[in-house]
Write a protein that holds these residues in place. Structure first.
Motif, PDB file in Angstrom:
ATOM      1  N   ARG A 171       0.828  -1.207   0.000  1.00 35.22           N
ATOM      2  CA  ARG A 171       0.000   0.000   0.000  1.00 35.22           C
ATOM      3  C   ARG A 171       0.869   1.267   0.000  1.00 35.22           C
ATOM      4  NH1 ARG A 171      -3.798  -1.274   3.888  1.00 35.22           N
ATOM      5  NH2 ARG A 171      -5.094  -2.078   2.232  1.00 35.22           N
ATOM      6  N   SER A 172       2.002   1.243   0.685  1.00 38.45           N
ATOM      7  CA  SER A 172       2.868   2.408   0.742  1.00 38.45           C
ATOM      8  C   SER A 172       3.477   2.744  -0.617  1.00 38.45           C
ATOM      9  CB  SER A 172       3.983   2.195   1.771  1.00 38.45           C
ATOM     10  OG  SER A 172       4.961   1.298   1.286  1.00 38.45           O
ATOM     11  N   MET A 173       3.529   1.800  -1.504  1.00 36.46           N
ATOM     12  CA  MET A 173       4.061   2.049  -2.839  1.00 36.46           C
ATOM     13  C   MET A 173       3.108   2.887  -3.686  1.00 36.46           C
ATOM     14  SD  MET A 173       5.713  -1.591  -3.809  1.00 36.46           S
ATOM     15  CE  MET A 173       6.807  -2.427  -2.693  1.00 36.46           C
ATOM     16  N   ILE A 174       1.853   2.940  -3.284  1.00 35.74           N
ATOM     17  CA  ILE A 174       0.870   3.707  -4.031  1.00 35.74           C
ATOM     18  C   ILE A 174       1.052   5.190  -3.777  1.00 35.74           C
ATOM     19  CG2 ILE A 174      -1.606   4.176  -4.294  1.00 35.74           C
ATOM     20  CD1 ILE A 174      -2.058   1.223  -3.543  1.00 35.74           C
ATOM     21  N   ASN A 175       1.396   5.556  -2.563  1.00 36.40           N
ATOM     22  CA  ASN A 175       1.526   6.967  -2.194  1.00 36.40           C
ATOM     23  C   ASN A 175       2.836   7.484  -2.642  1.00 36.40           C
ATOM     24  OD1 ASN A 175      -0.989   6.745  -1.016  1.00 36.40           O
ATOM     25  ND2 ASN A 175      -0.118   6.052   0.904  1.00 36.40           N
TER      26      ASN A 175
END
Length: 67
Positions: A63-67
């Motif tokens: 999920r952190s790769m999306i931001n």
């Protein structure tokens, strides 16, 4: 890999029904093992808690790769 592309692929993965089913299946299996473990098996319960944390960490990392 470009950050934008990486973010798009991460979002696709998280939204994938197959990925969601796999994560939920692992989560359910961990909870079932915990529920069926003997109360005196503290080490086993701690290991299961660690597995659950690692699963959560994996999803958060993606999920952190999306931001």
């Amino acid at each position: 890999m470009d950050k934008v592309i990486k973010g798009e692929r991460a979002a696709e993965l998280l939204e994938s029904p197959l990925f969601q089913e796999a994560v939920q299946g692992v989560r359910t299996a961990i909870h079932e093992q915990w529920a069926n473990s003997p109360l005196r098996d503290i080490e086993g319960q701690q290991a299961l808690r660690m597995e659950l944390k690692l699963l959560d960490d994996l999803v958060l990392n993606i999920r952190s790769m999306i931001n």
